[in-house]
Design a protein around this motif. Sequence first.
Motif, mmCIF file in Angstrom:
data_model
loop_
_atom_site.group_PDB
_atom_site.id
_atom_site.type_symbol
_atom_site.label_atom_id
_atom_site.label_comp_id
_atom_site.label_asym_id
_atom_site.label_seq_id
_atom_site.Cartn_x
_atom_site.Cartn_y
_atom_site.Cartn_z
ATOM 1 N N SER A 91 4.108 24.388 -15.577
ATOM 2 C CA SER A 91 2.669 24.140 -15.542
ATOM 3 C C SER A 91 2.249 22.962 -16.410
ATOM 4 N N GLN A 92 2.988 22.677 -17.501
ATOM 5 C CA GLN A 92 2.534 21.698 -18.478
ATOM 6 C C GLN A 92 3.453 20.489 -18.660
ATOM 7 N N THR A 93 4.754 20.651 -18.487
ATOM 8 C CA THR A 93 5.702 19.606 -18.887
ATOM 9 C C THR A 93 6.125 18.707 -17.751
ATOM 10 N N LYS A 94 6.228 19.255 -16.565
ATOM 11 C CA LYS A 94 6.724 18.504 -15.414
ATOM 12 C C LYS A 94 5.632 17.546 -14.920
ATOM 13 N N ILE A 95 5.991 16.272 -14.749
ATOM 14 C CA ILE A 95 5.048 15.206 -14.457
ATOM 15 C C ILE A 95 5.268 14.653 -13.050
ATOM 16 N N VAL A 96 4.168 14.345 -12.357
ATOM 17 C CA VAL A 96 4.213 13.676 -11.056
ATOM 18 C C VAL A 96 3.599 12.284 -11.216
ATOM 19 N N PHE A 97 4.426 11.260 -11.096
ATOM 20 C CA PHE A 97 3.925 9.883 -11.083
ATOM 21 C C PHE A 97 3.521 9.513 -9.657
ATOM 22 N N ARG A 98 2.369 8.860 -9.533
ATOM 23 C CA ARG A 98 1.931 8.304 -8.243
ATOM 24 C C ARG A 98 1.901 6.792 -8.405
ATOM 25 N N LEU A 99 2.818 6.113 -7.733
ATOM 26 C CA LEU A 99 3.064 4.691 -7.929
ATOM 27 C C LEU A 99 2.747 3.962 -6.630
ATOM 28 N N ILE A 100 1.756 3.096 -6.672
ATOM 29 C CA ILE A 100 1.279 2.434 -5.472
ATOM 30 C C ILE A 100 1.648 0.957 -5.482
ATOM 31 N N LYS A 101 2.222 0.498 -4.375
ATOM 32 C CA LYS A 101 2.526 -0.909 -4.218
ATOM 33 C C LYS A 101 1.291 -1.641 -3.734
ATOM 34 N N ALA A 102 0.855 -2.620 -4.502
ATOM 35 C CA ALA A 102 -0.360 -3.371 -4.128
ATOM 36 C C ALA A 102 -0.136 -4.194 -2.869
ATOM 37 N N GLY A 116 5.334 -3.879 -10.985
ATOM 38 C CA GLY A 116 4.259 -4.261 -10.080
ATOM 39 C C GLY A 116 3.529 -3.104 -9.432
ATOM 40 N N PHE A 117 3.868 -1.858 -9.806
ATOM 41 C CA PHE A 117 3.169 -0.701 -9.270
ATOM 42 C C PHE A 117 1.853 -0.471 -10.015
ATOM 43 N N ALA A 118 0.863 0.054 -9.303
ATOM 44 C CA ALA A 118 -0.300 0.660 -9.943
ATOM 45 C C ALA A 118 0.091 2.091 -10.289
ATOM 46 N N VAL A 119 0.086 2.431 -11.559
ATOM 47 C CA VAL A 119 0.656 3.687 -12.045
ATOM 48 C C VAL A 119 -0.442 4.694 -12.378
ATOM 49 N N SER A 120 -0.290 5.885 -11.862
ATOM 50 C CA SER A 120 -1.090 7.024 -12.292
ATOM 51 C C SER A 120 -0.168 8.241 -12.302
ATOM 52 N N ALA A 121 -0.618 9.311 -12.926
ATOM 53 C CA ALA A 121 0.236 10.494 -13.040
ATOM 54 C C ALA A 121 -0.625 11.732 -13.265
ATOM 55 N N ARG A 122 -0.010 12.871 -13.055
ATOM 56 C CA ARG A 122 -0.640 14.149 -13.338
ATOM 57 C C ARG A 122 0.455 15.148 -13.675
ATOM 58 N N LYS A 123 0.072 16.250 -14.273
ATOM 59 C CA LYS A 123 1.030 17.336 -14.459
ATOM 60 C C LYS A 123 1.250 18.024 -13.118
ATOM 61 N N LEU A 124 2.473 18.484 -12.903
ATOM 62 C CA LEU A 124 2.754 19.205 -11.660
ATOM 63 C C LEU A 124 1.850 20.423 -11.537
ATOM 64 N N GLY A 160 0.795 -1.219 0.000
ATOM 65 C CA GLY A 160 0.000 0.000 0.000
ATOM 66 C C GLY A 160 0.829 1.272 0.000
ATOM 67 N N GLY A 161 2.163 1.130 0.079
ATOM 68 C CA GLY A 161 3.039 2.296 0.065
ATOM 69 C C GLY A 161 3.011 3.005 -1.277
ATOM 70 N N VAL A 162 3.340 4.289 -1.251
ATOM 71 C CA VAL A 162 3.240 5.136 -2.439
ATOM 72 C C VAL A 162 4.574 5.791 -2.732
ATOM 73 N N TYR A 163 4.924 5.801 -4.017
ATOM 74 C CA TYR A 163 6.141 6.465 -4.495
ATOM 75 C C TYR A 163 5.735 7.591 -5.440
ATOM 76 N N TYR A 164 6.108 8.824 -5.092
ATOM 77 C CA TYR A 164 5.890 9.983 -5.954
ATOM 78 C C TYR A 164 7.203 10.312 -6.661
ATOM 79 N N ALA A 165 7.235 10.097 -7.965
ATOM 80 C CA ALA A 165 8.432 10.363 -8.769
ATOM 81 C C ALA A 165 8.129 11.520 -9.712
ATOM 82 N N VAL A 166 8.883 12.594 -9.582
ATOM 83 C CA VAL A 166 8.611 13.827 -10.324
ATOM 84 C C VAL A 166 9.728 14.080 -11.327
ATOM 85 N N THR A 167 9.360 14.353 -12.569
ATOM 86 C CA THR A 167 10.374 14.725 -13.559
ATOM 87 C C THR A 167 9.767 15.503 -14.715
#
Length: 230
Positions: A219-230, A186-194, A139-146
């Motif tokens: 506003s448009q290019t930088k991405i935030v991934f939200r990666l959840i461990k099942a 094995g992550f559940a992957v979702s993302a949004r723009k920063l 259930g842990g979450v990894y936020y990877a921003v790039t």
Amino acid sequence: MSVSDMKQPETISTWYIDPDAEDAMADGHAPIWRHLIGLVPEPDLSRQAVLDFGCNQGGFLRHLHALRPFRKALGVDIARQSIDKANALKGNLPVQYQTDTKLAGWHAEFDIAFSHEVIYLIEDIEAHAADMLRVLKPGGVYYAVTGCHTDNPLWPAWRKLVAERTNTVVQDRSVTDYARVFAGAGFAVSARKLAFDGFIPYQPGGWTPDYATALDYYSQTKIVFRLIKA
């Protein structure tokens, strides 16, 4: 040999060839860190363990603890002088710093993890994804921003600047490449723009060719991934 064919060393002295740029980088990232913390839907970290992958001088964890105090944290970075500076600045915070970015010995330890502008420098991104999955609790979450990805129109110029200004080795990956790798691990992957909504300082001679491009980047290019461990 092309830049992308070079190998990233296990540790480096500093990220930037000009060591004075390290402090400037931390100052520039501070508003972005605060915005990112505001996006994170986990409001109470008081009982949680936090990982900052690519912590540099520890600024993000200091900001995070000030806004959402955590139980304990680990910051890892390959830059030795950055880790030294992070330790010098941490005061009484419940934080440990190390240069072992393979996270040996850590298993199902962390509730939440962050990285900011780090994943584009990781040579073996599949191994990184596996490591992050291993060290997170269920259930842990990894936020990877790039914003450093091949979908960024500035990337051809930026990869040259990174090579010229830093002691690191860049990798060419798209937003979809990252999603596929983390999903494959094995992550559940979702993302949004920063979608940073603060004021962007005008900085002539910076990373963008003009001011309008800088505004679009945050506003448009930088991405935030939200990666959840099942």
